[in-house]
Design a protein around this motif. Structure first.
Motif, PDB file in Angstrom:
ATOM      1  N   SER A  84      -2.503  16.924  -2.037  1.00 40.47           N
ATOM      2  CA  SER A  84      -3.795  17.567  -1.818  1.00 40.47           C
ATOM      3  C   SER A  84      -4.956  16.629  -2.129  1.00 40.47           C
ATOM      4  CB  SER A  84      -3.923  18.810  -2.700  1.00 40.47           C
ATOM      5  OG  SER A  84      -2.788  19.616  -2.548  1.00 40.47           O
ATOM      6  N   VAL A  85      -4.746  15.741  -3.068  1.00 41.31           N
ATOM      7  CA  VAL A  85      -5.794  14.770  -3.436  1.00 41.31           C
ATOM      8  C   VAL A  85      -5.151  13.380  -3.415  1.00 41.31           C
ATOM      9  CG1 VAL A  85      -7.520  14.111  -5.154  1.00 41.31           C
ATOM     10  CG2 VAL A  85      -6.829  16.505  -4.964  1.00 41.31           C
ATOM     11  N   PRO A  86      -5.334  12.650  -2.320  1.00 42.10           N
ATOM     12  CA  PRO A  86      -4.606  11.375  -2.192  1.00 42.10           C
ATOM     13  C   PRO A  86      -5.219  10.234  -3.007  1.00 42.10           C
ATOM     14  CG  PRO A  86      -5.965  11.745  -0.256  1.00 42.10           C
ATOM     15  CD  PRO A  86      -6.119  12.971  -1.113  1.00 42.10           C
ATOM     16  N   PHE A  87      -4.357   9.345  -3.450  1.00 38.27           N
ATOM     17  CA  PHE A  87      -4.824   8.112  -4.102  1.00 38.27           C
ATOM     18  C   PHE A  87      -5.404   7.185  -3.032  1.00 38.27           C
ATOM     19  CE2 PHE A  87      -1.582   9.047  -7.426  1.00 38.27           C
ATOM     20  CZ  PHE A  87      -2.396   8.904  -8.538  1.00 38.27           C
ATOM     21  N   LEU A  88      -6.588   6.649  -3.294  1.00 32.93           N
ATOM     22  CA  LEU A  88      -7.194   5.743  -2.316  1.00 32.93           C
ATOM     23  C   LEU A  88      -6.314   4.519  -2.063  1.00 32.93           C
ATOM     24  CD1 LEU A  88     -10.947   5.806  -3.432  1.00 32.93           C
ATOM     25  CD2 LEU A  88     -10.037   6.557  -1.219  1.00 32.93           C
ATOM     26  N   GLU A  89      -5.920   3.860  -3.147  1.00 30.23           N
ATOM     27  CA  GLU A  89      -5.240   2.571  -2.978  1.00 30.23           C
ATOM     28  C   GLU A  89      -3.739   2.718  -2.738  1.00 30.23           C
ATOM     29  OE1 GLU A  89      -6.326   3.904  -5.649  1.00 30.23           O
ATOM     30  OE2 GLU A  89      -5.095   3.487  -7.408  1.00 30.23           O
ATOM     31  N   LEU A  90      -3.192   3.899  -2.998  1.00 32.81           N
ATOM     32  CA  LEU A  90      -1.743   4.066  -2.860  1.00 32.81           C
ATOM     33  C   LEU A  90      -1.359   4.885  -1.634  1.00 32.81           C
ATOM     34  CD1 LEU A  90      -0.857   5.027  -6.568  1.00 32.81           C
ATOM     35  CD2 LEU A  90      -1.137   2.781  -5.582  1.00 32.81           C
ATOM     36  N   LYS A  91      -2.313   5.632  -1.111  1.00 34.79           N
ATOM     37  CA  LYS A  91      -1.973   6.558  -0.032  1.00 34.79           C
ATOM     38  C   LYS A  91      -2.916   6.428   1.170  1.00 34.79           C
ATOM     39  CE  LYS A  91       0.022  10.104   1.789  1.00 34.79           C
ATOM     40  NZ  LYS A  91       1.185   9.749   2.558  1.00 34.79           N
ATOM     41  N   ASP A 100     -10.045   6.595   9.524  1.00 30.40           N
ATOM     42  CA  ASP A 100     -11.400   7.108   9.700  1.00 30.40           C
ATOM     43  C   ASP A 100     -11.552   8.341   8.810  1.00 30.40           C
ATOM     44  OD1 ASP A 100     -13.844   7.982  10.460  1.00 30.40           O
ATOM     45  OD2 ASP A 100     -13.262   8.567  12.496  1.00 30.40           O
ATOM     46  N   LEU A 101     -12.340   8.211   7.755  1.00 29.36           N
ATOM     47  CA  LEU A 101     -12.486   9.320   6.802  1.00 29.36           C
ATOM     48  C   LEU A 101     -13.785  10.080   7.024  1.00 29.36           C
ATOM     49  CD1 LEU A 101     -11.430   7.281   3.621  1.00 29.36           C
ATOM     50  CD2 LEU A 101      -9.967   8.715   5.042  1.00 29.36           C
ATOM     51  N   THR A 102     -14.528   9.667   8.070  1.00 31.01           N
ATOM     52  CA  THR A 102     -15.869  10.243   8.248  1.00 31.01           C
ATOM     53  C   THR A 102     -15.832  11.708   8.667  1.00 31.01           C
ATOM     54  OG1 THR A 102     -15.892   9.408  10.507  1.00 31.01           O
ATOM     55  CG2 THR A 102     -16.997   8.048   8.837  1.00 31.01           C
ATOM     56  N   GLU A 103     -14.739  12.123   9.299  1.00 38.35           N
ATOM     57  CA  GLU A 103     -14.673  13.510   9.790  1.00 38.35           C
ATOM     58  C   GLU A 103     -14.264  14.499   8.699  1.00 38.35           C
ATOM     59  OE1 GLU A 103     -15.524  14.473  12.930  1.00 38.35           O
ATOM     60  OE2 GLU A 103     -16.153  12.387  13.161  1.00 38.35           O
ATOM     61  N   LEU A 104     -13.817  13.990   7.577  1.00 41.41           N
ATOM     62  CA  LEU A 104     -13.359  14.901   6.519  1.00 41.41           C
ATOM     63  C   LEU A 104     -14.546  15.692   5.976  1.00 41.41           C
ATOM     64  CD1 LEU A 104     -10.917  12.641   4.442  1.00 41.41           C
ATOM     65  CD2 LEU A 104     -10.340  14.417   6.094  1.00 41.41           C
ATOM     66  N   PRO A 105     -14.357  16.991   5.782  1.00 37.30           N
ATOM     67  CA  PRO A 105     -15.479  17.799   5.285  1.00 37.30           C
ATOM     68  C   PRO A 105     -15.831  17.454   3.836  1.00 37.30           C
ATOM     69  CG  PRO A 105     -13.454  19.105   5.408  1.00 37.30           C
ATOM     70  CD  PRO A 105     -13.123  17.761   5.991  1.00 37.30           C
ATOM     71  N   SER A 106     -17.088  17.650   3.521  1.00 34.55           N
ATOM     72  CA  SER A 106     -17.536  17.415   2.136  1.00 34.55           C
ATOM     73  C   SER A 106     -17.327  18.684   1.320  1.00 34.55           C
ATOM     74  CB  SER A 106     -19.016  17.068   2.116  1.00 34.55           C
ATOM     75  OG  SER A 106     -19.213  15.844   2.763  1.00 34.55           O
ATOM     76  N   PRO A 107     -17.042  18.586   0.063  1.00 33.96           N
ATOM     77  CA  PRO A 107     -16.814  17.329  -0.650  1.00 33.96           C
ATOM     78  C   PRO A 107     -15.397  16.795  -0.402  1.00 33.96           C
ATOM     79  CG  PRO A 107     -16.570  19.184  -2.164  1.00 33.96           C
ATOM     80  CD  PRO A 107     -16.952  19.765  -0.825  1.00 33.96           C
ATOM     81  N   ARG A 108     -15.324  15.487  -0.174  1.00 33.93           N
ATOM     82  CA  ARG A 108     -14.002  14.886  -0.020  1.00 33.93           C
ATOM     83  C   ARG A 108     -13.452  14.621  -1.420  1.00 33.93           C
ATOM     84  NH1 ARG A 108     -15.322   9.766   3.766  1.00 33.93           N
ATOM     85  NH2 ARG A 108     -16.442   9.242   1.839  1.00 33.93           N
ATOM     86  N   LEU A 109     -12.165  14.867  -1.562  1.00 33.45           N
ATOM     87  CA  LEU A 109     -11.520  14.663  -2.876  1.00 33.45           C
ATOM     88  C   LEU A 109     -10.560  13.486  -2.797  1.00 33.45           C
ATOM     89  CD1 LEU A 109     -10.328  18.235  -3.959  1.00 33.45           C
ATOM     90  CD2 LEU A 109     -11.743  16.714  -5.298  1.00 33.45           C
ATOM     91  N   PHE A 110     -10.793  12.496  -3.639  1.00 30.51           N
ATOM     92  CA  PHE A 110      -9.888  11.354  -3.696  1.00 30.51           C
ATOM     93  C   PHE A 110      -9.571  11.053  -5.153  1.00 30.51           C
ATOM     94  CE2 PHE A 110     -12.465  10.419   0.161  1.00 30.51           C
ATOM     95  CZ  PHE A 110     -11.438  10.466   1.090  1.00 30.51           C
ATOM     96  N   SER A 111      -8.522  10.240  -5.333  1.00 33.13           N
ATOM     97  CA  SER A 111      -8.241   9.796  -6.694  1.00 33.13           C
ATOM     98  C   SER A 111      -7.929   8.311  -6.670  1.00 33.13           C
ATOM     99  CB  SER A 111      -7.060  10.568  -7.269  1.00 33.13           C
ATOM    100  OG  SER A 111      -5.883  10.142  -6.640  1.00 33.13           O
ATOM    101  N   THR A 112      -7.941   7.721  -7.844  1.00 26.75           N
ATOM    102  CA  THR A 112      -7.593   6.305  -7.948  1.00 26.75           C
ATOM    103  C   THR A 112      -7.190   5.976  -9.381  1.00 26.75           C
ATOM    104  OG1 THR A 112      -8.357   4.031  -7.629  1.00 26.75           O
ATOM    105  CG2 THR A 112     -10.015   5.582  -8.349  1.00 26.75           C
ATOM    106  N   HIS A 113      -6.365   4.930  -9.497  1.00 24.92           N
ATOM    107  CA  HIS A 113      -6.066   4.377 -10.828  1.00 24.92           C
ATOM    108  C   HIS A 113      -6.868   3.080 -11.043  1.00 24.92           C
ATOM    109  CE1 HIS A 113      -2.867   7.100 -11.826  1.00 24.92           C
ATOM    110  NE2 HIS A 113      -1.965   6.607 -11.023  1.00 24.92           N
ATOM    111  N   LEU A 114      -7.711   2.725 -10.101  1.00 26.09           N
ATOM    112  CA  LEU A 114      -8.397   1.423 -10.217  1.00 26.09           C
ATOM    113  C   LEU A 114      -9.327   1.385 -11.422  1.00 26.09           C
ATOM    114  CD1 LEU A 114      -9.410   0.647  -6.509  1.00 26.09           C
ATOM    115  CD2 LEU A 114      -7.613  -0.437  -7.887  1.00 26.09           C
TER     116      LEU A 114
END
Ligand code: A3P
Length: 286
Positions: A84-91, A100-114
């Motif tokens: 449901s909430v993908p890792f930016l760098e892993l997924k 292309d992430l521009t079509e995703l509705p706001s708020p977009r949910l992402f996660s990261t370990h960076l």
């Protein structure tokens, strides 16, 4: 090099932190291409600090109008929170893809370990909402050690606790040095308190309701009085609780596309489990 042991042979030091070598391409690609929006919500953790829990909570809070937490068809009942909430760098940025992430509705949910040092610039420059979830390093380390052993091929030898601990203390662990990761975000949260919310796993365990209400406000999705009176906050907490998520069929048997078994993300879900493993010397050292 192989002779430096399991941990080093799979990690690569980049911008001062140890990354899984197979995911470095995703890191580079994410740094180069990700364009944050002011409305984005980014969940940041060091591994094993409660990422799965935070993802479930964020997803349930943000989507509660379309997916009421008490519904039988809630997506969290059939998908692991990492879906449901993908890792930016892993997924999101894998295999040289530039989605292309521009079509995703706001708020977009992402996660990261960076670590802060390696975040895409746009995350730091826009007004997006970052939540950093930290955890007692002793519990995070024990959780990581179990996780690492669970992911090892069945016929390979177990990563010994002493060896893993020694490396962890030297900073050689997934996205380590652990303390640099935490402290950089702690400083950031002091400097940019409107955009960076620093939360601890232990606080979330002790005062889940209070923390969730604060998170919802931070995400500009505060609970109304009516919602509170109708028990929506409690329902979300119960949906995302360790007992509920870890007992779902999907989390018992399923796998992520990156290969990890969903059940690897659920073990004890407690504060203080480290005490069953640490010697006095280890406690002092850490
Ligand atoms: P333990 O190994 O100490 O049990 P991450 O999600 O960052 O990979 O962290 C995993 C840790 O969070 C594991 O800790 C796991 O059991 C715990 N966890 C997973 N889901 C949880 C939940 N809903 N509530 C509390 N802890 C949870």
């Amino acid at each position: 090099p192989k002779d430096q042991g399991w941990v080093l042979s799979y990690l690569y030091q980049y911008q001062g932190f140890w990354h899984p070598i197979r995911q470095l391409q995703g890191v580079l690609s994410c740094q180069r291409h990700f364009q944050a929006r002011d409305t984005d919500i980014i969940l940041i953790t060091s591994p094993k600090c409660g990422t799965t829990w935070l993802k479930a909570l964020a997803y349930a809070v943000i989507n509660r109008k379309t997916n009421p937490p008490r519904g039988d068809n809630h997506p969290l009942l059939s998908f692991n929170p990492h879906k449901s909430v993908p890792f930016l760098e892993l997924k999101v940025y894998v295999d040289h893809q530039v989605p292309d992430l521009t079509e995703l509705p706001s708020p977009r949910l992402f996660s990261t370990h960076l670590p802060v040092e390696s975040l895409p610039l746009s995350i730091k420059e826009t007004g997006c909402k970052v939540v950093y979830l930290a955890r007692d390093p002793k519990d995070a380390f024990i959780s990581l050690w179990h996780f690492a052993n669970k992911l090892r091929p069945q016929n390979s030898c177990k990563l010994q606790l002493e060896e893993a601990f020694d490396k962890f203390c030297k900073g050689v662990s997934l996205y380590g040095p652990f303390w640099d990761h935490v402290l950089s975000y702690w400083k950031c949260s002091l400097e940019k308190s409107n955009n960076v919310f620093f939360l601890k796993y232990e606080e979330l365990k002790v005062q889940p309701k209070l923390c969730l209400k604060k998170l919802a406000e931070f995400w500009e999705r505060p609970f109304s009085l009516e919602e509170e009176n109708n028990g929506v906050v409690d329902e979300i907490l119960s949906l995302c609780s360790f007992d509920n998520l870890s007992n779902l069929e999907v989390n018992k048997v399923g796998k992520l596309s990156s290969g990890e078994q969903n059940n690897a993300f659920f073990r004890k879900g407690e504060v203080g489990n480290w005490a069953n493993y640490f010697t006095q010397e280890m406690t002092e050292k850490i």
